[in-house]
Write an enzyme that holds these catalytic residues in place. Structure first.
Site, PDB file in Angstrom:
ATOM      1  N   ARG A 280       0.845  -1.201   0.000  1.00  0.00           N
ATOM      2  CA  ARG A 280       0.000   0.000   0.000  1.00  0.00           C
ATOM      3  C   ARG A 280       0.875   1.243   0.000  1.00  0.00           C
ATOM      4  NH1 ARG A 280      -5.385  -1.454   3.502  1.00  0.00           N
ATOM      5  NH2 ARG A 280      -6.653  -1.733   1.654  1.00  0.00           N
TER       6      ARG A 280
ATOM      7  N   GLN B 145      -1.201   2.589  -5.631  1.00  0.00           N
ATOM      8  CA  GLN B 145      -2.589   2.884  -5.243  1.00  0.00           C
ATOM      9  C   GLN B 145      -3.597   2.461  -6.309  1.00  0.00           C
ATOM     10  OE1 GLN B 145      -2.991   6.956  -4.007  1.00  0.00           O
ATOM     11  NE2 GLN B 145      -2.832   6.423  -1.853  1.00  0.00           N
TER      12      GLN B 145
ATOM     13  N   ASP C 112      -4.695  -1.136  -5.948  1.00  0.00           N
ATOM     14  CA  ASP C 112      -5.129  -1.541  -4.613  1.00  0.00           C
ATOM     15  C   ASP C 112      -6.544  -2.112  -4.667  1.00  0.00           C
ATOM     16  OD1 ASP C 112      -5.744  -1.856  -1.979  1.00  0.00           O
ATOM     17  OD2 ASP C 112      -5.220   0.184  -1.367  1.00  0.00           O
TER      18      ASP C 112
ATOM     19  N   SER D 261      -8.723  -2.162  -1.412  1.00  0.00           N
ATOM     20  CA  SER D 261      -9.460  -0.917  -1.150  1.00  0.00           C
ATOM     21  C   SER D 261     -10.675  -0.799  -2.064  1.00  0.00           C
ATOM     22  CB  SER D 261      -8.552   0.308  -1.336  1.00  0.00           C
ATOM     23  OG  SER D 261      -7.640   0.385  -0.274  1.00  0.00           O
TER      24      SER D 261
ATOM     25  N   TYR E 112      -2.357   0.285   9.345  1.00  0.00           N
ATOM     26  CA  TYR E 112      -3.196  -0.781   9.888  1.00  0.00           C
ATOM     27  C   TYR E 112      -3.210  -0.747  11.414  1.00  0.00           C
ATOM     28  CZ  TYR E 112      -3.251  -3.008   5.286  1.00  0.00           C
ATOM     29  OH  TYR E 112      -3.442  -3.295   3.960  1.00  0.00           O
TER      30      TYR E 112
END
Ligand code: NAD
Length: 382
Positions: free
Chosen positions: A122, A127, A130, A133, A229
């Site tokens: 990440r 991005q 991802d 997500s 996280y």
């Protein structure tokens, strides 16, 4: 070079790894694309649309597997499909390498290179790849829509000649990607929203969406696990969250819970007492069900009604929004392919940190150290 798109075989899976609109740049590079009949139908992509985009559509799954140099997938192919892949083929998708590494054993032994979308680092550069997500965004939205459809109340405050209806109260647990989308969706529908997360940094994002952030004193422990996280908490710290959740549940019409700690079972945050404290007609959606669930009453994949409270534990909400979930996923996959396909040729350079991070296995051996360790003890594929 040959790229193949299969009809996903997992029960309830409706998404497809690439869409006709994804093929333009691949076909322009001279890549031959084969698509299994019906692969995209549930995701709004007909066989005719794939054909028009330059693919060859065929019913022969075995031939597709046997000729594929690159196989983008949503879910890992089963062992029988893996056995048909040729050595050196590349599979990319949600392969669950940390949850079920043993189920990849046939492909690893067959010298298939495996990239896991779950392991894409990440970092800013990645991005656009991802997929976790992307799918969490879809799931967070759909959890609220499903809860609103079941709730015997209205979400927005209504002032009518027949009186005023108060807004529904929504409580979101875990304000990561799915949780923030759940908050935004519930707010758009007019609900009053509260949210809880162990990461203090989530507070600002929650408030910026017009929701109230519930703070818990965790006794000074560090709840940040790195990379944005959460860390796994002690039982004592978890209990402080559980107390807050029980208290807040009694006032909530809807709870959407999304708390997860990467690579660990989902934290059990919602006690039976919290569910019993909810009013009849209330709805709880446990989005952590695939990791075991946040509620101690959750049975992954089942919807239960207890004391008038509906507890939903969906395993694959993105599959219920197949068209847009596939659009997002296909873009993530296409961006990832940009790292390994250069001028129509396959180039796997594990010196690239995104590829190295996402690579499960290459040339017959596990690359990811966590997978390698797990495989020493994992059961063989059935
Ligand atoms: P996730 O699915 O692992 O967890 C969901 C949420 O649950 C997280 O916000 C976590 O803090 C929370 N949680 C864990 N244990 C909890 C507990 N005991 N009680 C309450 N809440 C608990 O996380 P995610 O949604 O994938 O993302 C988490 C973070 O990563 C976010 O900060 C997000 O902005 C960040 N992120 C960064 C990038 C990037 O830089 N490219 C991409 C995606 C997400």
């Amino acid at each position: 070079m040959h790229l193949a798109i299969l009809k996903e075989s997992a029960a309830g899976e409706t998404r497809v790894a690439l869409l006709p609109e994804s093929l333009k740049t691949l076909v322009a590079q001279g890549i031959a694309v084969s698509v299994q009949c019906g692969a995209g139908v549930a995701a709004g992509a007909s066989d005719a649309a794939f054909t028009a985009a330059g693919a060859t559509v065929t019913a022969d799954r075995g031939a597709i597997l046997g000729s594929a140099d690159i196989l983008p997938v949503v879910n890992a192919p089963n062992a029988a499909d893996q056995a048909r892949l040729k050595a050196g083929a590349v599979v990319i998708g949600f392969l669950k390498p940390l949850d079920a590494p043993g189920e990849l054993a046939t492909a690893i032994a067959g010298n298939v290179t495996l990239f896991s979308m779950e392991l894409v680092p990440r970092i800013s550069r990645a991005q656009s790849m991802d997929a976790l997500s992307s799918m969490a965004t879809v799931a967070g939205y759909k959890a609220v829509i499903d809860a609103a459809a079941l709730l015997p109340r209205l979400f927005p405050m209504l002032m009518t000649a027949a009186g005023t209806i108060p807004p529904a109260k929504v409580f979101v647990i875990g304000a990561g990607v799915a949780g923030l989308q759940a908050i935004a969706t519930a707010r758009r529908l007019g609900a009053v929203v509260e949210a809880y997360d162990v990461r203090a940094a989530a507070g600002e994002q929650v408030r910026s969406l017009g929701a109230k952030f519930l703070d818990v004193d965790l006794g000074g422990i560090n709840a940040e696990g790195g990379g944005g996280y959460a860390a796994e908490l002690t039982e004592e710290a978890l209990d402080r969250g559980r107390d807050l959740i029980t208290k807040t549940a009694a006032q909530s019409d809807v709870i959407v819970t999304t708390a997860q700690v990467p690579g660990r079972p989902a934290p059990r945050l919602i006690r039976r007492a919290a569910v019993e404290a909810m009013r009849p007609g209330s709805v709880l959606v446990d989005l952590a069900a695939p990791a075991g669930g946040n509620c101690e009453l959750t049975r992954p994949g089942m919807t239960q009604v207890m004391g008038g409270v509906t507890l939903m534990a969906p395993m694959n909400l993105p599959a219920t929004v197949a068209v847009d979930a596939s659009k997002l996923y296909a873009r993530n996959i296409l961006n990832f392919l940009g790292l390994i396909v250069k001028k129509g040729e396959l180039h796997v350079d594990l010196g690239d940190e995104v590829l190295a991070g996402a690579c499960v296995a290459h040339q017959g051996s596990p690359v990811n150290p966590r997978v390698a360790k797990l495989l020493q003890t994992a059961p063989a594929a059935s």
